[in-house]
Design a protein around this motif. Structure first.
Motif, PDB file in Angstrom:
ATOM      1  N   TYR A 123      48.019  33.357  41.795  1.00 24.09           N
ATOM      2  CA  TYR A 123      48.527  34.505  42.533  1.00 24.09           C
ATOM      3  C   TYR A 123      49.759  34.075  43.312  1.00 24.09           C
ATOM      4  CZ  TYR A 123      44.060  36.762  41.528  1.00 24.09           C
ATOM      5  OH  TYR A 123      42.976  37.317  40.908  1.00 24.09           O
ATOM      6  N   ALA A 124      50.910  34.619  42.946  1.00 27.50           N
ATOM      7  CA  ALA A 124      52.175  34.269  43.593  1.00 27.50           C
ATOM      8  C   ALA A 124      53.179  35.391  43.330  1.00 27.50           C
ATOM      9  CB  ALA A 124      52.703  32.951  43.030  1.00 27.50           C
ATOM     10  N   PRO A 125      54.222  35.487  44.158  1.00 32.75           N
ATOM     11  CA  PRO A 125      55.246  36.510  43.913  1.00 32.75           C
ATOM     12  C   PRO A 125      55.770  36.413  42.482  1.00 32.75           C
ATOM     13  CG  PRO A 125      55.627  35.442  46.030  1.00 32.75           C
ATOM     14  CD  PRO A 125      54.528  34.670  45.339  1.00 32.75           C
ATOM     15  N   GLY A 126      55.916  37.551  41.846  1.00 31.84           N
ATOM     16  CA  GLY A 126      56.395  37.592  40.469  1.00 31.84           C
ATOM     17  C   GLY A 126      55.303  37.513  39.424  1.00 31.84           C
ATOM     18  N   ASN A 127      54.076  37.174  39.827  1.00 29.62           N
ATOM     19  CA  ASN A 127      52.986  37.085  38.849  1.00 29.62           C
ATOM     20  C   ASN A 127      51.837  38.032  39.174  1.00 29.62           C
ATOM     21  OD1 ASN A 127      51.915  35.978  36.411  1.00 29.62           O
ATOM     22  ND2 ASN A 127      50.431  34.846  37.653  1.00 29.62           N
ATOM     23  N   VAL A 128      52.038  38.960  40.092  1.00 32.02           N
ATOM     24  CA  VAL A 128      50.982  39.931  40.386  1.00 32.02           C
ATOM     25  C   VAL A 128      51.543  41.345  40.398  1.00 32.02           C
ATOM     26  CG1 VAL A 128      49.563  38.338  41.733  1.00 32.02           C
ATOM     27  CG2 VAL A 128      51.229  39.757  42.876  1.00 32.02           C
ATOM     28  N   ARG A 129      50.656  42.285  40.189  1.00 31.64           N
ATOM     29  CA  ARG A 129      51.022  43.697  40.204  1.00 31.64           C
ATOM     30  C   ARG A 129      49.768  44.498  40.519  1.00 31.64           C
ATOM     31  NH1 ARG A 129      51.082  45.199  33.741  1.00 31.64           N
ATOM     32  NH2 ARG A 129      49.025  44.317  33.346  1.00 31.64           N
ATOM     33  N   TRP A 130      49.952  45.723  40.942  1.00 27.59           N
ATOM     34  CA  TRP A 130      48.845  46.667  41.047  1.00 27.59           C
ATOM     35  C   TRP A 130      48.741  47.315  39.682  1.00 27.59           C
ATOM     36  CZ3 TRP A 130      46.063  45.683  45.019  1.00 27.59           C
ATOM     37  CH2 TRP A 130      46.614  45.353  46.247  1.00 27.59           C
ATOM     38  N   ALA A 131      47.572  47.267  39.048  1.00 32.16           N
ATOM     39  CA  ALA A 131      47.427  47.786  37.688  1.00 32.16           C
ATOM     40  C   ALA A 131      46.130  48.570  37.554  1.00 32.16           C
ATOM     41  CB  ALA A 131      47.445  46.632  36.688  1.00 32.16           C
ATOM     42  N   THR A 132      46.151  49.533  36.635  1.00 27.46           N
ATOM     43  CA  THR A 132      44.953  50.317  36.348  1.00 27.46           C
ATOM     44  C   THR A 132      44.005  49.476  35.491  1.00 27.46           C
ATOM     45  OG1 THR A 132      45.864  51.227  34.311  1.00 27.46           O
ATOM     46  CG2 THR A 132      46.279  52.482  36.352  1.00 27.46           C
ATOM     47  N   ALA A 133      42.778  49.928  35.362  1.00 31.81           N
ATOM     48  CA  ALA A 133      41.794  49.206  34.539  1.00 31.81           C
ATOM     49  C   ALA A 133      42.250  49.116  33.095  1.00 31.81           C
ATOM     50  CB  ALA A 133      40.433  49.895  34.636  1.00 31.81           C
ATOM     51  N   SER A 134      42.853  50.181  32.557  1.00 29.85           N
ATOM     52  CA  SER A 134      43.302  50.137  31.157  1.00 29.85           C
ATOM     53  C   SER A 134      44.478  49.185  30.985  1.00 29.85           C
ATOM     54  CB  SER A 134      43.663  51.532  30.653  1.00 29.85           C
ATOM     55  OG  SER A 134      44.656  52.126  31.449  1.00 29.85           O
ATOM     56  N   GLU A 135      45.374  49.095  31.971  1.00 27.56           N
ATOM     57  CA  GLU A 135      46.475  48.124  31.903  1.00 27.56           C
ATOM     58  C   GLU A 135      45.914  46.703  31.946  1.00 27.56           C
ATOM     59  OE1 GLU A 135      50.162  50.457  34.095  1.00 27.56           O
ATOM     60  OE2 GLU A 135      48.585  49.594  35.340  1.00 27.56           O
ATOM     61  N   GLN A 136      44.918  46.496  32.794  1.00 29.18           N
ATOM     62  CA  GLN A 136      44.322  45.160  32.894  1.00 29.18           C
ATOM     63  C   GLN A 136      43.560  44.793  31.631  1.00 29.18           C
ATOM     64  OE1 GLN A 136      42.305  44.109  36.513  1.00 29.18           O
ATOM     65  NE2 GLN A 136      43.659  45.389  37.724  1.00 29.18           N
ATOM     66  N   ALA A 137      42.952  45.762  30.989  1.00 30.01           N
ATOM     67  CA  ALA A 137      42.200  45.487  29.764  1.00 30.01           C
ATOM     68  C   ALA A 137      43.118  44.966  28.656  1.00 30.01           C
ATOM     69  CB  ALA A 137      41.479  46.750  29.293  1.00 30.01           C
ATOM     70  N   LEU A 138      44.379  45.369  28.690  1.00 25.81           N
ATOM     71  CA  LEU A 138      45.342  44.905  27.690  1.00 25.81           C
ATOM     72  C   LEU A 138      45.982  43.573  28.088  1.00 25.81           C
ATOM     73  CD1 LEU A 138      47.103  48.272  26.820  1.00 25.81           C
ATOM     74  CD2 LEU A 138      45.414  47.033  25.455  1.00 25.81           C
ATOM     75  N   ASN A 139      45.597  43.045  29.247  1.00 24.11           N
ATOM     76  CA  ASN A 139      46.192  41.810  29.762  1.00 24.11           C
ATOM     77  C   ASN A 139      45.171  40.670  29.787  1.00 24.11           C
ATOM     78  OD1 ASN A 139      48.216  40.226  30.886  1.00 24.11           O
ATOM     79  ND2 ASN A 139      47.681  40.779  32.971  1.00 24.11           N
ATOM     80  N   ARG A 140      44.210  40.711  28.883  1.00 26.74           N
ATOM     81  CA  ARG A 140      43.179  39.672  28.831  1.00 26.74           C
ATOM     82  C   ARG A 140      43.578  38.588  27.857  1.00 26.74           C
ATOM     83  NH1 ARG A 140      37.417  42.409  28.387  1.00 26.74           N
ATOM     84  NH2 ARG A 140      37.334  40.635  26.995  1.00 26.74           N
ATOM     85  N   LYS A 141      43.019  37.384  28.057  1.00 31.05           N
ATOM     86  CA  LYS A 141      43.378  36.259  27.188  1.00 31.05           C
ATOM     87  C   LYS A 141      42.833  36.425  25.767  1.00 31.05           C
ATOM     88  CE  LYS A 141      39.613  33.482  29.050  1.00 31.05           C
ATOM     89  NZ  LYS A 141      39.272  32.352  29.854  1.00 31.05           N
ATOM     90  N   ASP A 142      41.820  37.285  25.577  1.00 30.46           N
ATOM     91  CA  ASP A 142      41.258  37.455  24.236  1.00 30.46           C
ATOM     92  C   ASP A 142      41.888  38.627  23.477  1.00 30.46           C
ATOM     93  OD1 ASP A 142      40.148  39.415  25.832  1.00 30.46           O
ATOM     94  OD2 ASP A 142      38.126  39.197  25.043  1.00 30.46           O
TER      95      ASP A 142
END
Length: 184
Positions: A123-142
């Motif tokens: 967690y650091a500036p430039g690597n975080v955002r406020w995101a919806t659950a669907s946006e986060q679901a597309l940002n998983r390592k799998d």
């Protein structure tokens, strides 16, 4: 000690309208209008000392900040194994200062939670955002990412674009028959 600058479109968890207030100490704080009018809140927090300087101790943003620091730096936290134990940390600027975190990240939009853009980094500036659950679901390592005619996208998103199932898209990608797409 507080002068109302303007009311905002935001509400507290319990439905109170939030106002932007100028404190006589010089700070600007977001506080529920009803709490100031009733006398429950008299300052940005400067009257009660260092523990509440920012006046946002009960805000959703403060709660997110506390949770972020705990899961990365407190071995007793239930999520430490998924964060801190894996080397995910909070940068020094944010770890010790909610005010710095809030200045960098801003207000939490309704329906959003804190998300790391690159899940391998902390967690650091430039690597975080406020995101919806669907946006986060597309940002998983799998998630399978592909290079497609519409750009680099998750396979599931491209499948939706084509109107086919995720399974069909996977099968076509393996066979090399998914409109010239390749693994990213």
């Amino acid at each position: 000690m507080l002068t109302l600058i303007k009311t905002t479109d935001w509400r507290t968890r319990d439905g109170h309208v939030v106002g932007k207030w100028q404190c006589s100490c010089g700070r600007v704080a977001l506080i529920a209008v009803s709490r100031v009018k009733s006398g429950q809140t008299k300052s940005c927090g400067c009257l009660i000392g260092k523990a509440q300087k920012h006046g946002m101790r009960k805000s959703r943003e403060y709660s997110c900040w506390q949770s972020m620091v705990r899961r990365c730096h407190s071995e007793s936290d239930k999520d430490y194994a998924r964060y801190g134990a894996r080397g995910i940390t909070v940068c020094d600027r944010w770890r010790t200062s909610f005010t710095n975190f809030f200045r960098d990240v801003g207000l939490r939009p309704a329906g959003c939670t804190l998300d790391r853009i690159d899940g391998r980094k902390g967690y650091a500036p430039g690597n975080v955002r406020w995101a919806t659950a669907s946006e986060q679901a597309l940002n998983r390592k799998d998630i399978t990412m592909i290079d497609s005619p519409i750009g680099r996208v998750p396979l599931v998103q491209y499948a939706r674009h084509l109107g086919i199932s995720k399974g069909a898209a996977h099968l076509r990608l393996r066979r090399g028959t998914l409109n010239g797409c390749t693994y990213a």
